[in-house]
Design a protein around this motif. Structure first.
Motif, PDB file in Angstrom:
ATOM      1  N   ILE A 181       0.833  -1.215   0.000  1.00 32.73           N
ATOM      2  CA  ILE A 181       0.000   0.000   0.000  1.00 32.73           C
ATOM      3  C   ILE A 181       0.860   1.254   0.000  1.00 32.73           C
ATOM      4  O   ILE A 181       0.590   2.211  -0.737  1.00 32.73           O
ATOM      5  CB  ILE A 181      -0.964  -0.018   1.207  1.00 32.73           C
ATOM      6  CG1 ILE A 181      -2.001  -1.134   1.039  1.00 32.73           C
ATOM      7  CG2 ILE A 181      -1.673   1.330   1.355  1.00 32.73           C
ATOM      8  CD1 ILE A 181      -2.891  -1.338   2.250  1.00 32.73           C
ATOM      9  N   LEU A 182       1.914   1.267   0.806  1.00 33.82           N
ATOM     10  CA  LEU A 182       2.767   2.456   0.888  1.00 33.82           C
ATOM     11  C   LEU A 182       3.570   2.678  -0.391  1.00 33.82           C
ATOM     12  O   LEU A 182       3.902   3.814  -0.725  1.00 33.82           O
ATOM     13  CB  LEU A 182       3.723   2.336   2.077  1.00 33.82           C
ATOM     14  CG  LEU A 182       3.089   2.453   3.465  1.00 33.82           C
ATOM     15  CD1 LEU A 182       4.139   2.276   4.547  1.00 33.82           C
ATOM     16  CD2 LEU A 182       2.378   3.792   3.639  1.00 33.82           C
ATOM     17  N   TRP A 188      -1.704   7.628  -3.483  1.00 31.73           N
ATOM     18  CA  TRP A 188      -1.506   8.742  -2.544  1.00 31.73           C
ATOM     19  C   TRP A 188      -1.350  10.078  -3.259  1.00 31.73           C
ATOM     20  O   TRP A 188      -0.910  11.054  -2.657  1.00 31.73           O
ATOM     21  CB  TRP A 188      -0.268   8.464  -1.684  1.00 31.73           C
ATOM     22  CG  TRP A 188      -0.379   7.178  -0.922  1.00 31.73           C
ATOM     23  CD1 TRP A 188       0.291   6.017  -1.178  1.00 31.73           C
ATOM     24  CD2 TRP A 188      -1.229   6.902   0.185  1.00 31.73           C
ATOM     25  NE1 TRP A 188      -0.080   5.038  -0.296  1.00 31.73           N
ATOM     26  CE2 TRP A 188      -1.015   5.557   0.562  1.00 31.73           C
ATOM     27  CE3 TRP A 188      -2.151   7.657   0.903  1.00 31.73           C
ATOM     28  CZ2 TRP A 188      -1.691   4.956   1.618  1.00 31.73           C
ATOM     29  CZ3 TRP A 188      -2.822   7.060   1.956  1.00 31.73           C
ATOM     30  CH2 TRP A 188      -2.591   5.729   2.303  1.00 31.73           C
ATOM     31  N   THR A 189      -1.727  10.133  -4.533  1.00 30.75           N
ATOM     32  CA  THR A 189      -1.622  11.400  -5.275  1.00 30.75           C
ATOM     33  C   THR A 189      -2.450  12.491  -4.612  1.00 30.75           C
ATOM     34  O   THR A 189      -2.032  13.645  -4.513  1.00 30.75           O
ATOM     35  CB  THR A 189      -2.093  11.201  -6.730  1.00 30.75           C
ATOM     36  OG1 THR A 189      -1.293  10.201  -7.331  1.00 30.75           O
ATOM     37  CG2 THR A 189      -1.978  12.491  -7.518  1.00 30.75           C
ATOM     38  N   THR A 190      -3.654  12.130  -4.155  1.00 27.89           N
ATOM     39  CA  THR A 190      -4.535  13.072  -3.454  1.00 27.89           C
ATOM     40  C   THR A 190      -4.689  12.610  -2.014  1.00 27.89           C
ATOM     41  O   THR A 190      -5.030  11.463  -1.754  1.00 27.89           O
ATOM     42  CB  THR A 190      -5.914  13.132  -4.128  1.00 27.89           C
ATOM     43  OG1 THR A 190      -5.758  13.555  -5.477  1.00 27.89           O
ATOM     44  CG2 THR A 190      -6.829  14.107  -3.394  1.00 27.89           C
ATOM     45  N   ARG A 222       6.212  11.753  -0.606  1.00 28.32           N
ATOM     46  CA  ARG A 222       6.882  11.919  -1.908  1.00 28.32           C
ATOM     47  C   ARG A 222       5.949  11.680  -3.088  1.00 28.32           C
ATOM     48  O   ARG A 222       6.256  12.067  -4.222  1.00 28.32           O
ATOM     49  CB  ARG A 222       8.073  10.977  -2.010  1.00 28.32           C
ATOM     50  CG  ARG A 222       7.737   9.504  -1.829  1.00 28.32           C
ATOM     51  CD  ARG A 222       8.992   8.664  -1.637  1.00 28.32           C
ATOM     52  NE  ARG A 222       8.669   7.323  -1.214  1.00 28.32           N
ATOM     53  CZ  ARG A 222       9.086   6.231  -1.846  1.00 28.32           C
ATOM     54  NH1 ARG A 222       9.821   6.347  -2.927  1.00 28.32           N
ATOM     55  NH2 ARG A 222       8.767   5.044  -1.382  1.00 28.32           N
ATOM     56  N   TYR A 223       4.793  11.055  -2.847  1.00 26.88           N
ATOM     57  CA  TYR A 223       3.846  10.799  -3.928  1.00 26.88           C
ATOM     58  C   TYR A 223       2.745  11.864  -4.011  1.00 26.88           C
ATOM     59  O   TYR A 223       2.051  11.961  -5.018  1.00 26.88           O
ATOM     60  CB  TYR A 223       3.162   9.449  -3.727  1.00 26.88           C
ATOM     61  CG  TYR A 223       4.101   8.271  -3.632  1.00 26.88           C
ATOM     62  CD1 TYR A 223       4.904   7.916  -4.711  1.00 26.88           C
ATOM     63  CD2 TYR A 223       4.176   7.508  -2.470  1.00 26.88           C
ATOM     64  CE1 TYR A 223       5.762   6.824  -4.629  1.00 26.88           C
ATOM     65  CE2 TYR A 223       5.025   6.415  -2.381  1.00 26.88           C
ATOM     66  CZ  TYR A 223       5.821   6.073  -3.454  1.00 26.88           C
ATOM     67  OH  TYR A 223       6.657   5.002  -3.375  1.00 26.88           O
ATOM     68  N   VAL A 224       2.541  12.641  -2.957  1.00 31.03           N
ATOM     69  CA  VAL A 224       1.376  13.527  -2.842  1.00 31.03           C
ATOM     70  C   VAL A 224       1.502  14.732  -3.768  1.00 31.03           C
ATOM     71  O   VAL A 224       2.510  15.444  -3.749  1.00 31.03           O
ATOM     72  CB  VAL A 224       1.192  14.000  -1.382  1.00 31.03           C
ATOM     73  CG1 VAL A 224       0.033  14.996  -1.291  1.00 31.03           C
ATOM     74  CG2 VAL A 224       0.956  12.803  -0.462  1.00 31.03           C
ATOM     75  N   GLU A 225       0.446  14.953  -4.560  1.00 30.30           N
ATOM     76  CA  GLU A 225       0.383  16.135  -5.427  1.00 30.30           C
ATOM     77  C   GLU A 225      -0.696  17.113  -4.976  1.00 30.30           C
ATOM     78  O   GLU A 225      -0.583  18.312  -5.213  1.00 30.30           O
ATOM     79  CB  GLU A 225       0.115  15.708  -6.875  1.00 30.30           C
ATOM     80  CG  GLU A 225       1.229  14.858  -7.474  1.00 30.30           C
ATOM     81  CD  GLU A 225       0.954  14.480  -8.920  1.00 30.30           C
ATOM     82  OE1 GLU A 225       0.084  15.129  -9.547  1.00 30.30           O
ATOM     83  OE2 GLU A 225       1.596  13.535  -9.422  1.00 30.30           O
TER      84      GLU A 225
END
Length: 672
Positions: A181-182, A188-190, A222-225
């Protein structure tokens, strides 16, 4: 597992042996002419036989539903069997069998357990309950970790579609689940906090959703936009901001800091925010700061523009005065050319031309400007700029003099795509005259909202759109005479969205009928090719709200529009139940969404007609005093395609009915 062990087939005959003793007692009472005892025993036997026959019939149907994969209907029948005869094993056996067919072993175990508690051990089917529970327990213990077995690409596709609460729960299932999941970046974009209150827990006393995710934020960041902080938990918000300050949100593009989070701001947190902004300055393009009633606005507008040089969109909301939160524009030494969309909400009448001028001089390329809490002197400063694409006046409240508003529209007429005009001027229909505004054309306008004072006839704006080929949405409020607007709309291609609101005059009926007849004619006109036909404009959504003089001829002409997809009718006092019947029966098959709000004429009979419309997917029922639970149940039982049902403030609809509705429809909104 053998199918026969799961699929419990119903008996082909009804066993009357349990009633042999009752029949013998009845014969004895009859022979001894004990009429009172005869009546009592006969009544009991009749009730028992009827219940047995009903349960046997429901059992057949539940079995058939299950074999046809109609499990919601099958489970309902099984529940009804238990209600009608709670001491008989057959209902529990059917329910457990249905759950096992679906692989829901935990629910099957519970059904068998409840049966073992309720049924006598002398019951002929008691042993089947024991066997059923043992089989379901055995199957439940044979678990397969599908996430571990699936290829990474397939698992990631599943993880991306999971809601945040499910992903949060998955983080604590196992080390394999947590890792998968991680490491699924697209999941995890949003990211948004505020899904639950601080300190709350679920049924198993586990940690809250937000806290679970926050505990892993250093791996997720690091994935969050797109990030939204809307939590009242100070430790949680601080954790996110520290992570941002440390540069771990390396891809963030949009950041929303909501009112719940800004209320927590202390001096140290404000300093952390400033440093955090500095770390994300190269990627952030959209920022929303909502201070709400918080008087401590430590991060001011000028600070934001100085720290974040690449913003395209900025929303700044406060109940303080603008002078107290705008800061010194001297900090922003070079022209701020990236900002195209600016929204500022401040204390009423605190946004003046003098205060906003330095900001507008610094941001020369704004294309959408939303100022809530301003006075009309702002227009003088705004009018120094050109290239605006969207202009909004107040949504209600104080109106803007048309003579002050029109010069701004005229100067930006070649770029404007959206205009919201809440106008006030008692000087008649001519805002400034065609001589002063020659060649006034809003050729690129797509969205128009007209909200004039009664004394204002917006003729200049109507002339400006008389040749517009791009207009797709028109909303009118409080127009005394709608005829000039209709005269304009019938000259241009049909809009796709039309809202007519708060019209009291009865002289508008004829104009609306003429407009809808035009749209009906256009909706049936065929383009030369299929592609052109699909691209040609057609009316798709209509809103008729608080039009007190509106009568059936308007609805009759509206129903003839073959392109119509979405209909909203609200507070139309002269429309009768019979009018609605005729309207609904005449509607085009293209309509898939209907909303009725504050319509006393909507009754259970209307719901019957709605259930017969086979293409309705979405239905919104709001403040309808004359519908009942019976009407709602009939509606959901007979609506084959209904996907979403909203029932708002319909006080005659009890919670028990909503529970039944949720068994039939996946998306149900209910508010008392």
């Amino acid at each position: 597992m053998e199918p026969s062990k799961v699929i419990l087939q119903p008996a082909c005959t009804i066993d009357l042996k349990p009633f042999e003793t009752s029949f013998k007692n009845l014969e004895v009472a009859y022979t001894h002419h004990d009429h009172k005892q005869t009546i009592q025993l006969a009544s009991t036997a009749v009730d028992q036989i009827l219940r047995l026959q009903l349960n046997a019939t429901l059992n057949y149907r539940a079995y058939a539903f299950g074999m046809n994969s109609q499990f919601s209907q099958a489970v309902k029948d099984a529940h009804d069997m238990i209600i009608y005869n709670p001491t008989s094993a057959i209902g529990y056996l059917r329910l457990g069998s249905l759950y096992q067919m679906q692989g829901k072993q935990v629910k099957a175990i519970e059904a068998y357990r409840l049966g073992l508690q309720s049924v006598s051990q002398n019951d002929a089917d008691y042993a089947q309950l024991v066997c059923g529970k043992e089989l379901a327990t055995e199957q439940n213990e044979k678990r397969i970790d599908f996430l571990q077995q699936l290829p990474v690409e397939v698992a990631n596709r599943i993880i991306v579609m999971l809601p945040h609460e499910t992903k949060a729960a998955g983080l604590v299932v196992s080390s394999v689940w947590r890792k998968r999941i991680l490491e699924c970046g697209k999941a995890w974009t949003t990211l948004s906090t505020g899904d639950d209150d601080p300190g709350t827990s679920d049924d198993n006393n586990t940690t809250s959703i937000d806290t679970r995710i926050a505990s892993s934020i250093h791996e997720i960041a690091r994935y969050v936009e797109y990030l939204t902080l809307d939590s009242q938990d100070q430790r949680l918000c601080t954790k996110y901001l520290l992570c941002m300050r440390n540069g771990q949100f390396s891809k963030i593009k949009r950041f929303f800091l909501k009112a719940a989070a800004t209320k927590l701001m202390t001096q140290s947190i404000s300093a952390t925010i400033t440093l955090a902004f500095w770390q994300i300055r190269n990627t952030l393009t959209r920022l929303e700061l909502d201070y709400d009633k918080n008087k401590r606005v430590s991060v001011k507008v000028a600070d934001v523009l100085f720290t974040l040089p690449h913003l395209n969109t900025l929303s700044f909301k406060t109940e303080s005065t603008l002078s107290g939160v705008i800061g010194s524009m001297d900090l922003v030494q070079e022209p701020y050319l990236s900002l195209a969309d600016l929204e500022i909400r401040a204390q009423a009448k605190s946004i003046t031309g003098e205060i906003i001028k330095p900001l507008l001089l610094q941001c020369q390329r704004i294309r959408r400007l939303w100022l809530l809490g301003c006075v009309t002197t702002v227009l003088e400063e705004v009018n120094q700029h050109s290239g605006l694409q969207q202009v909004f006046t107040n949504n209600g409240g104080s109106k803007v003099p048309a003579s002050d508003f029109l010069p701004l529209i005229y100067k930006n007429m070649t770029t404007l795509t959206q205009v919201f005009a809440n106008l006030d001027e008692a000087s008649g229909s001519n805002f400034g005259g065609q001589v002063k505004y020659p060649n006034f054309r809003l050729d690129n306008l797509e969205y128009l909202t007209l909200w004039p004072n009664r004394e204002v006839e917006p003729s200049d704006l109507l002339r400006a759109i008389s040749n517009c080929q791009k207009l797709s949405s028109v909303t009118t409020l409080n127009i005394h005479d709608i005829k000039p607007l209709v005269d304009t709309l019938v000259k241009i291609p049909p809009v796709s969205y039309l809202a007519v609101q708060y019209v009291e005059s009865d002289c508008n009926t004829e104009s609306l009928v003429r407009l809808f007849n035009y749209y009906a004619q256009e909706s049936t006109a065929l383009a030369p090719t299929a592609a052109q036909q699909q691209a040609s404009p057609r009316l798709q959504s209509i809103v008729l709200r608080s039009c007190q003089k509106l009568t059936h001829p308007v609805l009759s002409s509206l129903a003839q529009i073959m392109s119509l997809q979405n209909v909203t009718l609200e507070d139309l006092s002269m429309i009768t139940t019979d009018d609605l019947h005729k309207f609904l029966k005449s509607l085009s098959a293209s309509v898939f969404k209907i909303s009725f709000i504050k319509m006393d004429c909507v009754t259970d009979d209307v719901l019957v007609v709605l259930s017969q419309l086979k293409n309705i997917l979405y239905l919104h029922l709001d403040e309808l005093p004359n519908i009942t639970d019976e009407g709602i149940i009939n509606l959901v039982d007979n609506s084959s395609k209904l996907r979403k049902l909203s029932i708002i403030k319909c006080h005659s609809i009890p919670q028990s009915t909503i529970f039944y509705v949720k068994q039939k429809i996946s998306d149900v909104v209910y508010e008392v």
